[in-house]
Structure formats: C-alpha cells, structure tokens
Design an enzyme around this catalytic site. Sequence first.
Site, PDB file in Angstrom:
ATOM      1  N   HIS A   1      12.008  12.473 -22.269  1.00 23.84           N
ATOM      2  CA  HIS A   1      11.080  11.635 -21.471  1.00 23.84           C
ATOM      3  C   HIS A   1      11.872  10.722 -20.529  1.00 23.84           C
ATOM      4  O   HIS A   1      11.608   9.527 -20.427  1.00 23.84           O
ATOM      5  CB  HIS A   1      10.170  10.818 -22.391  1.00 23.84           C
TER       6      HIS A   1
ATOM      7  N   TYR B   1      15.345   7.784 -31.881  1.00 17.44           N
ATOM      8  CA  TYR B   1      15.202   6.914 -30.707  1.00 17.44           C
ATOM      9  C   TYR B   1      16.353   5.924 -30.664  1.00 17.44           C
ATOM     10  O   TYR B   1      16.885   5.615 -29.607  1.00 17.44           O
ATOM     11  CB  TYR B   1      13.836   6.201 -30.715  1.00 17.44           C
TER      12      TYR B   1
END
Length: 310
Positions: A25, A295
């Site tokens: 992303h 993440y």
Amino acid sequence: MGLAEQAVDAANELYGSHPGHRALHTKGSLFTGWFTATGAAAGLTRAIHMQGEPVRATVRFSNGAGAPDAPDYARDARGMAVKLYLPGGDKTDVVAVSNPFFPARTPEDFVELLRARKPDPATGEPDMERLGAFLGAHQEAVPAIQWALAAQPPASYAQVRYFGIHAYKWVAADGSERFVRYRWEPEAGVAEISPEEARERGADYLYEEIAKRVSASPVAFELELQLAAEGDPIDDPTAAWPEERDTVRAGRLEIDGPEPDREQGDDVLVFDPTRVVDGIELSDDPILRFRPSAYSVSVERRSGIPAPAR
Ligand code: HEM
C-alpha cells in the site's frame, strides 16, 4: 528470521525495495475528516468514539501494490485506512480494503502467496505453475483470487466499497457481546470503469481525482456493521458471512480536506487494525493478530523507528 521479516521481504521481492516507503500500500494520499457515530452504534459498544460525539479523523487512500510508482490503472486492491482521534488523546484505527475477503487464512500462507506471485524472471509474466500449485493446496484462497481477477478499476477512491475483513467483538455498556465486521459504503455510490478507460485517465488518475473531489466538496462514507450469526466463522478472513446477515449503520465519515502536513520530517503515521479501545476487542483471526508485527517491520525499515513506537 521471524515471519514478520519474511513477510516484508517477500513484499519487497515482489515489488522491489523502496527506502522510506511502506512495503505494501505504498502509494497513497492523506485527508482529514470527521467521524460521527449513530445511536445504533452506541447501543452495541461502549467504545468512546461510538457514543455519537464527532471525532477528528485522518484518512489514507492507497493502492495495494508495494511500489510508490505503481500506476493507478493496474489491477490492484485499494485501501482506505482511517485513524480516529479520541477524547483524552487515544487513537483507534479502522483499516479496510476493496476486496471482501482475504486470500490467506494464516500469515504463513500469505507469505507463501506473496512468494508465488513473483513473476517468472524469464518472461516477466505471472508464474502460473507456482500460483496454480498454491491455489491447488489452498482452496480457501480461490474466492479472493477470483474476486481480484474480476475487479474493474474504480472511477474514484470515493466510489469504492471498503471491507474491514476481520471480525471484532463489540461489547456494549450492559456487557452484551457480538461479533461484527466493518464496511465503508461510499455515499457517492460504487462506480467502476473499464481497464482501457483507466489507462487513458493515466497513472495517477485516482490520486488526482480524489484531491480534486475533496477540494470541491466533502466525500462521505457510511460505516456499516455486518453482525455475525451463531456459527459464522470469526477467525477466518477468507470466509465471507452470508449477505443476508443483519447490518447496522454505525456512523458516518466525512472527508473534508487534504492533510499535506502529515508524514513530513519526524511524523510517522501507522494504521494498525489491532489498535482498539475499551468496548471493542480483537477476534482470534491469526492474520489480524499477525499484522502489527509485519507493519512494525515495515515502519522500522521506512522510518528507523523501532517497534512498537507508534
Ligand atoms: C498477513 C497479512 C498481511 C500482511 C503481512 C500485511 C502487510 C502490510 C504492510 C507491511 C503494510 C505497510 C505498513 C506500514 O508501513 O505502515 C500494510 C499496509 C496496509 N494493509 Fe496490510 N497486511 C496484511 C493483511 C491485510 C489485510 C487483511 C488488510 C485488510 C483490511 C490489509 C490492509 C492494509 C492497508 C489498507 C494498508 C495501508 C495502510 C496505510 O494506508 O498506511 N492488510 N500491510
């Protein structure tokens, strides 16, 4: 090497390493907004942002690919990540994508899929043999892959339905509990265009369109909850719940301007689907539980900030 590092390495192998950028992303843009919960939400959870007082939001729209120059017309998932700023200084995140289900049930499978998606170095084309072998061994991935292959490019980031994928447990003030899944329903309606049209609009058409649209007038989404019935899987992101499940309008997000000052200098923005507050609990979905570690690896590599500083 830990699985979180392996996941980020596999994303980098697929899309290249892009220092300073998210591993997935990567291309996205930031906006400000307000979220206001409905009375129905307040009846289902004691979470502070669901009691009806408007709360400030940061919203990031993105393409799923792990490359900053991925063209907007490429076949891809789209992301909508929302951070809500709560009274008292806490934050909570709702992270959603355009696909209604995920292609992997476990982090190990997702890493395997990322590796299998790496194009054949000789031809630059998808390695159908490897992908086929993955799908043969993982029937649960088939709906998500079929959905991704059939998806048409969106007309706008504001005209996509985004799914939170994982189940969360909502706990009400009276102690009652139920599992829910999130959806952001675009008030502007869902609109797709053909791949040819998308290509004509250019590599940055989504990025440019959303900036223009928000500067002209606010863009809004309704937060819709799908309520689980007895026996629905609450730990399997590959399995959708039946469409006929009850839904509840939980709130409205109004996006009202660009947020150009974020992610400059030392400001590091991370959207973490496990950042929940009292009244909302995580399900045992192994993908949900794994995400923050992956993440954190991406954040540490892009910003130098070690986990879990966010
Ligand atoms: C094992 C599964 C997954 C892995 C390994 C993974 C990995 C990643 C990584 C490394 C990032 C970049 C993080 C950063 O640098 O801030 C990211 C971002 C993102 N992921 Fe995932 N992800 C997974 C599952 C999912 C699922 C199920 C969803 C759907 C809700 C999702 C939606 C997103 C979105 C929307 C972003 C962009 C957030 C932003 O705008 O900052 N991911 N993912």
